[in-house]
Every structure is written in C-alpha cells, then in structure tokens.
Design a protein around this motif. Sequence first.
Motif, PDB file in Angstrom:
ATOM      1  N   GLN A  21       0.831  -1.204   0.000  1.00  0.00           N
ATOM      2  CA  GLN A  21       0.000   0.000   0.000  1.00  0.00           C
ATOM      3  C   GLN A  21       0.873   1.264   0.000  1.00  0.00           C
ATOM      4  N   ILE A  22       1.847   1.314   0.880  1.00  0.00           N
ATOM      5  CA  ILE A  22       2.721   2.489   0.950  1.00  0.00           C
ATOM      6  C   ILE A  22       3.573   2.581  -0.313  1.00  0.00           C
ATOM      7  N   GLY A  23       4.087   1.450  -0.765  1.00  0.00           N
ATOM      8  CA  GLY A  23       4.951   1.430  -1.946  1.00  0.00           C
ATOM      9  C   GLY A  23       4.264   1.907  -3.200  1.00  0.00           C
ATOM     10  N   SER A  24       2.957   1.708  -3.287  1.00  0.00           N
ATOM     11  CA  SER A  24       2.239   2.137  -4.490  1.00  0.00           C
ATOM     12  C   SER A  24       2.218   3.656  -4.631  1.00  0.00           C
ATOM     13  N   SER A  25       2.445   4.382  -3.546  1.00  0.00           N
ATOM     14  CA  SER A  25       2.446   5.846  -3.618  1.00  0.00           C
ATOM     15  C   SER A  25       3.850   6.425  -3.829  1.00  0.00           C
ATOM     16  N   ILE A  26       4.866   5.585  -3.781  1.00  0.00           N
ATOM     17  CA  ILE A  26       6.244   6.072  -3.905  1.00  0.00           C
ATOM     18  C   ILE A  26       6.611   6.226  -5.376  1.00  0.00           C
ATOM     19  N   ARG A  27       7.230   7.352  -5.684  1.00  0.00           N
ATOM     20  CA  ARG A  27       7.535   7.704  -7.077  1.00  0.00           C
ATOM     21  C   ARG A  27       8.826   7.080  -7.599  1.00  0.00           C
ATOM     22  N   TYR A  28       9.828   6.975  -6.759  1.00  0.00           N
ATOM     23  CA  TYR A  28      11.150   6.579  -7.243  1.00  0.00           C
ATOM     24  C   TYR A  28      11.234   5.074  -7.474  1.00  0.00           C
ATOM     25  N   GLU A  29      11.656   4.741  -8.679  1.00  0.00           N
ATOM     26  CA  GLU A  29      11.724   3.345  -9.116  1.00  0.00           C
ATOM     27  C   GLU A  29      12.660   2.518  -8.237  1.00  0.00           C
ATOM     28  N   SER A  30      13.809   3.076  -7.865  1.00  0.00           N
ATOM     29  CA  SER A  30      14.781   2.310  -7.072  1.00  0.00           C
ATOM     30  C   SER A  30      14.179   1.871  -5.734  1.00  0.00           C
ATOM     31  N   ILE A  31      13.392   2.734  -5.126  1.00  0.00           N
ATOM     32  CA  ILE A  31      12.740   2.394  -3.853  1.00  0.00           C
ATOM     33  C   ILE A  31      11.660   1.349  -4.097  1.00  0.00           C
TER      34      ILE A  31
END
Length: 144
Positions: A21-31
């Motif tokens: 859920q949190i990861g779906s909002s993160i923009r940076y591909e590496s993360i």
Amino acid sequence: MYDTKEERIEHAGMLIREIDQIGSSIRYESIRVLLEEMKRNLADLRDTQYLFDSGEKELIRLYDRYMPYFMDILKQYASLEVSGNYDAIQKSRSQLEQTLIMMNETIRSVVRILPQDEIDEANARARAEELQRMLEEQRRSVLK
C-alpha cells in the motif's frame, strides 16, 4: 509482541500488504524495486515459518524490533515525497535505499536460519543416538 507462530505468520502477511500500500504511492523506481524485493523476502519468510518451528528469537527480534522502525521510516519517507522538498527527498531516498538493502539481507538471513536450527537439532539428535548405541554395545561387550 507476536508470541505464537500463527501470529507471526499473520503479521508477515499484514506487513506485505502495508508495504504494498505504501509502496504504491512512492515515485522513485529504485525504492519501489527494493520494496518489491522486501515483499518477496517477507513472503518467503512467511512460507518458511509454516514449515519450521525454530528461529523464534530471530523472528521476534525482526517483527518486534526491526520492522516497526522500518515501517516508521517508510511512512515518513512516503510523506516526505508528497511534501515536494526535493533536497530532503534526495537525502532520505539514499538512506532509505541503504536501509532497504540491509533489511532485505536481514530477512533473507532469518529465512536461512529457520531450517538450519531444525537441521542442527536433527544432526545433534542423530549423533546422540549413535553415541548411545556405541555405549550400549561397549556395555554388552564388557558384560560378556
């Protein structure tokens, strides 16, 4: 605290969902890539816990100590991305990447430890049984 095997397995599933859920909002591909790796590692850990009953100390340390801190860091980073403070994002992203690499290695090491504890226990039991047989044979030969 997650005292039982079932609670720890359930908690692993909850962590996977929360990271997703949190990861779906993160923009940076590496993360996002490192978070996907973490979800796979947690799924492996959850599945390994079904098969083995050992490694309780390592599991408790991971779930009660490390993962709560990590989840706080991840949530703070996700909030920071929304803020638009690019200097802070850049600095935090680098630190989060290093933390993710370390956490992924930690989870993989716990996955390796779980079966190893039971393998070591089985080997020790086999050596003890062999020693007992040898002692019984020696005892019989002395009594003859």
